[in-house]
Write a protein that holds these residues in place. Structure first.
Motif, mmCIF file in Angstrom:
data_model
loop_
_atom_site.group_PDB
_atom_site.id
_atom_site.type_symbol
_atom_site.label_atom_id
_atom_site.label_comp_id
_atom_site.label_asym_id
_atom_site.label_seq_id
_atom_site.Cartn_x
_atom_site.Cartn_y
_atom_site.Cartn_z
ATOM 1 N N GLU A 141 49.164 -19.721 -74.194
ATOM 2 C CA GLU A 141 48.563 -18.442 -74.521
ATOM 3 C C GLU A 141 47.335 -18.561 -75.428
ATOM 4 O OE1 GLU A 141 51.476 -15.576 -74.306
ATOM 5 O OE2 GLU A 141 50.335 -14.105 -75.448
ATOM 6 N N LEU A 145 43.506 -17.791 -73.984
ATOM 7 C CA LEU A 145 42.882 -16.574 -74.495
ATOM 8 C C LEU A 145 41.693 -16.856 -75.405
ATOM 9 C CD1 LEU A 145 45.955 -14.255 -75.085
ATOM 10 C CD2 LEU A 145 44.490 -14.471 -73.088
ATOM 11 N N PHE A 332 51.397 -15.883 -66.625
ATOM 12 C CA PHE A 332 50.764 -14.594 -66.924
ATOM 13 C C PHE A 332 50.805 -13.676 -65.714
ATOM 14 C CE2 PHE A 332 47.443 -16.503 -70.079
ATOM 15 C CZ PHE A 332 48.460 -16.730 -70.977
ATOM 16 N N ALA B 136 45.175 -1.836 -72.159
ATOM 17 C CA ALA B 136 45.895 -2.973 -72.729
ATOM 18 C C ALA B 136 46.933 -2.479 -73.726
ATOM 19 C CB ALA B 136 44.907 -3.911 -73.418
ATOM 20 N N GLN B 192 42.215 -8.154 -66.153
ATOM 21 C CA GLN B 192 43.525 -8.317 -66.782
ATOM 22 C C GLN B 192 43.453 -9.326 -67.921
ATOM 23 O OE1 GLN B 192 46.574 -9.053 -63.875
ATOM 24 N NE2 GLN B 192 46.017 -7.250 -62.670
ATOM 25 N N ARG B 196 43.931 -8.881 -72.028
ATOM 26 C CA ARG B 196 44.817 -9.720 -72.833
ATOM 27 C C ARG B 196 44.051 -10.326 -74.009
ATOM 28 N NH1 ARG B 196 49.202 -13.224 -71.879
ATOM 29 N NH2 ARG B 196 49.337 -12.319 -73.935
ATOM 30 N N TYR B 218 51.918 -6.333 -70.789
ATOM 31 C CA TYR B 218 50.544 -6.540 -71.232
ATOM 32 C C TYR B 218 49.734 -5.247 -71.243
ATOM 33 C CZ TYR B 218 51.668 -11.403 -70.134
ATOM 34 O OH TYR B 218 52.246 -12.643 -70.068
#
Lengths: 509, 336
Positions: A141, A145, A332, B136, B192, B196, B218
């Protein structure tokens, strides 16, 4: 401690489960064969093969269906290198990087060594990719990200600065010109910000941009074929005598991978991480790693003339990225590549619900898939190494027989990639430029880098500016990348001024 | 000639009454030994391709002796495939599927449009896939009213000028004067990931492509345009009292109502069109096809022939104000 024990149980339990189920293993064998055949044919991507295979997995068991599709997809890149190395005909954008050094090796009569090295590198990359997959699960994650449009932009710029090394000595300006030309052509098509069609006239097929595979084949394959036809003889110019492609030569190629193990490990990891981050694409992985290999080499001038590292780097990267791109897809539910997007659709059919719950509810399936990547790659490389001896003989076939056949293959590839006949005309136009570059000894790799990375750079720059304005590059990861870019440029200037015998600081391969 | 027309009308009528494969076969003899090309106006993989291949496979089953070949013609946001379909010979041997978003494109009188959707020979539609507003879960926005009253500008992701969600977000924003900042270049599942990462607050998209995202925790849906689900507020209720916004919501709703279309070029002879419609209906009622569609999480909610033609015509019948907004949606940013 107990949890760790349990994890190890699941890990190896899945491997045993995979290897002892004859039906699954049989399906894997079929999948490897299909994947290799599809991969060896220019123009047909892995995405199409999964889409076409979906009807066959209806009603299959969840694990078997997933293993079947994943293996087929994973070995796809392994066979594309065969035509890149032997004929200079890349199967897609990733393979183009392999062509640069692979084809010169074939011309020197070393097709066997090149294939041995590239096949082994592919398998090695695939396996390291699976390991990176396993190791990265806990930190997936934060890593994924932390790559925003700002970092995409800077990564693309970093890749573009590698042009300075790819151009070869004394050719840095030629390299920049060719690279800029590639970047210019990357702006063909619909402007992502304004919706204006650029350099497209009334031709709708240009709205999505220039077809990469068409451009790549035009710049690499066609000029090589013209040169071969003009020269006569066979691809391997060893004075007419057929060099026996022995298992010894092949094995020498295989051994190149352990000899350059540190490079192979680095490029595999880079490839896997690029695969993990959705949005950069596979060609970017292969080219960044090729650039990395040149940049860190002590003898960069050998590249482009048959350096075995130039084969190893892109091949490890393009197979390693498959393991990487499976991560966001599974955990995800956000696919890491267009191939993975199709794969995700297939997973849903099989009853697999990608998402964070995979970690807790389906961890045995996850491990089975990791092992399938490893085993599938091993099957693929052993099979390819076995048949290569005969395949490599084709480089000794007379040009008069070979060239027409390959030109047909190229045209079929260009047409079937997007189903648009207009691309055949584009092929001719760009081939004329490619032939000019080849004839007057201008570098051709920067063209593809500009084309592939220019688009990513433009789109990401627009996004980053829209989101954060002009100060977008002040994020920590961005600053690291800027440092790398600055160091690359400084080193390029330094080595150009100082002459070519400078050792890169801290480099080794 | 007249005889075949009568025969075709009868066949169509019979098919509509009975709606089974058995009746279709009686007039399907034209297709015996023929190859039918089914154009999918986008690349392999993904929803259009999946539905297209499913429809082709089962229509072939109910047109005995026929061979359906699926041909992907991607490019220019479905325009290339749709233009080719529209220009193909109207002999009943070329059909195809494309994005309903082309309704917007045609309304905006876009330069790439070389077709008129009202003139197409409509065979049917396979699904309902309502559009929805999604944000989100890490954003502070919990409801539609918080979107309308937000003091801070909200980043919304769109694919870019001409894309369905660009047109929708732009039109909603300008009619309702929303504090939304539009960002372009988010294709596929880019939006998407951006949600996030936190750089994007929300977007408008088809509900089916965000169901998984929301189920994973999410994101959250704020409103839905049409559809039968009851778990999300209807946008039509949320904009009540603003006639212009209501009209726009109806247009966006039509998008979802007539999803996964199958059409043939204008002027297909009635006999062939009747047989095609009957085969399509039989395919949609096939239990095997339904079971497979459910497995894909893409349940079948069909509509046939004339009903689809009517729905398309309604969607294309828009006020000059809305048309003006759509034109802007396709050209926004030019000369900026």
């Amino acid at each position: 401690m107990g949890a760790c024990r349990l994890m190890i149980d699941v890990m190896f339990g899945s491997l045993v489960g995979l290897l002892t189920n004859p039906q699954t293993m049989g399906l894997m064998l079929i999948a490897v064969m299909i994947g290799l055949i599809v991969g060896a044919t220019p123009g047909i991507g892995g995405r199409l093969s999964i889409a076409l295979a979906i009807p066959f997995v209806f009603g299959m068991d969840m694990t078997q269906g997933a293993v079947f599709l994943l293996t087929m997809h994973a070995v796809n890149g392994t066979s594309g290198q065969i035509s890149s190395i032997m004929f200079g005909v890349p199967g897609d954008g990733d393979d183009a990087a392999t062509t640069i050094d692979g084809y010169p090796m074939a011309k020197k009569g070393e097709a066997g060594r090149a294939l041995g090295a590239s096949i082994t590198a592919s398998g090695f990359g695939g396996i390291v990719g699976a390991i990176v997959f396993a190791v990265m699960i806990p930190v997936l994650e934060p890593v994924v990200l932390s790559f925003s449009p700002a970092e995409f932009f800077l990564l693309a710029v970093l890749g573009i600065t590698f042009i300075a090394f790819l151009a070869g000595k004394g050719q840095i300006f030629k390299g920049i010109i060719v690279g800029l030309f590639g970047m210019m052509l990357s702006t063909v098509g619909m402007d992502p910000q304004t919706g204006t069609a650029r350099y497209s006239g009334d031709y709708l097929f240009l709205w999505d941009g220039l077809s990469t595979i068409t451009a790549v084949l035009a710049v690499f394959a066609i000029p090589e074929m013209i040169a071969l036809a003009a020269r006569g003889g066979s691809i391997a110019s060893t004075g007419g005598e057929i060099v026996k492609v022995s298992y010894r030569q092949l094995f020498a190629g295989v051994l190149e991978v352990p000899r350059h193990w540190f490079l192979a490990v680095r490029t595999s990891i880079i490839g896997a991480i690029i695969g993990m981050v959705p949005g950069l694409g596979g060609s970017a992985a292969a080219w960044l790693c090729y650039g990395h290999a040149v940049q860190t080499s002590k003898t960069p001038e050998r590249f482009g003339h048959g350096a075995v590292e130039g084969v190893i780097a892109p091949e490890t990267a393009s197979n390693a990225k498959e393991g990487g791109s499976l991560l966001p897809t599974l955990f995800f539910g956000i696919p890491g590549s267009s191939g993975m997007a199709v794969m995700m659709g297939a997973f849903l059919i099989l009853g697999i619900q990608p998402g964070p719950a995979m970690m807790t509810q389906n961890i045995d399936l996850v491990w089975t898939l990791i092992w399938a990547l490893v085993v599938g790659n091993l099957i693929a490389i052993s099979f390819l190494l076995f048949i290569t001896r005969w395949v490599a003989l084709l480089t000794f076939v007379n040009a008069a027989m070979l060239v027409p056949f390959i030109l047909v293959l190229v045209m079929v590839g260009v047409y079937s990639a997007e189903g648009q006949w207009e691309n055949l005309i584009i092929l001719l136009l760009i081939a004329a430029i490619g032939w000019g570059l080849q004839r007057y000894d201008w570098p051709r790799a920067p063209f593809v880098i500009g084309l592939v990375l220019g688009k990513i750079a433009e789109e990401s720059l627009h996004k980053a500016l829209g989101l954060w304005g002009i100060g977008f590059f002040t994020r920590p990861l961005s600053l690291v990348l800027i440092g790398l870019i600055a160091a690359t440029i400084a080193y390029a200037i330094y080595s150009n001024v100082k002459g070519k015998n400078v050792m890169p600081a801290g480099a080794g391969s | 000639m007249a005889k075949t027309v009568v025969k075709g009308v009868l066949a169509a009528a019979a098919a509509m009454l009975a709606g089974t494969g058995a009746n279709a076969q009686a007039d399907a003899s034209f297709f015996n030994g023929k190859t039918v090309t089914y154009i999918v106006a986008t690349a392999p993989g993904g929803g259009y391709d999946t539905y297209g291949r499913l429809v082709a496979e089962y229509m072939q089953k109910y047109l005995p002796g026929s061979t359906f070949v699926v041909r992907n013609m991607p490019g220019a946001g479905h325009l290339i495939g749709t233009n080719a379909l529209y220009a193909s010979k109207p002999d009943g041997l070329t059909l195809g599927t494309f994005n309903t978003g082309l309704v917007y494109t045609q309304l905006a009188k876009h330069e790439g449009v070389r077709f008129d959707l009202t003139k197409m020979s409509w065979i049917g539609k396979a699904a309902t896939d309502p559009r929805a507003v999604v944000v989100a879960s890490q954003s502070p926005i919990k409801s539609w009213s918080e979107v309308t009253t937000s003091k801070e500008p909200l980043n919304f992701a769109t694919s870019g000028p001409g894309g369905a969600n660009f047109v929708e977000v732009l039109a909603m924003t300008s009619i309702l004067k929303l504090p939304i900042r539009m960002l372009s270049g988010y294709n596929g599942t880019d939006d998407q990931l951006a949600m996030r990462r936190g750089e994007i607050v929300g977007t408008i998209g088809s509900r089916s492509s965000f169901d998984q995202f929301v189920a994973n925790g999410y994101g959250r849906f704020l409103g839905q345009f049409g559809g039968s689900e009851k778990d999300i507020p209807q946008m039509a209720d949320l904009v009540k009292g603003n006639p212009e916004a209501e009209r726009l919501v109806r247009l966006i709703t039509a998008q979802g109502d007539i999803a996964r279309l199958t059409a043939a070029p204008p002027g297909v002879p009635a006999a062939q069109l009747g047989a095609l419609r009957a085969a399509y209906r039989a395919a949609m009622e096939d239990r095997e096809l339904q079971a497979r569609a459910i497995k894909l999480e893409k349940p079948v909610e069909p509509l046939y022939g004339e009903d689809v033609a009517r729905a398309i015509e309604q969607a294309l019948n828009q006020s000059p104000e809305v048309v003006q907004l759509l034109v802007e949606g396709f050209s926004k940013g030019r000369g900026r």
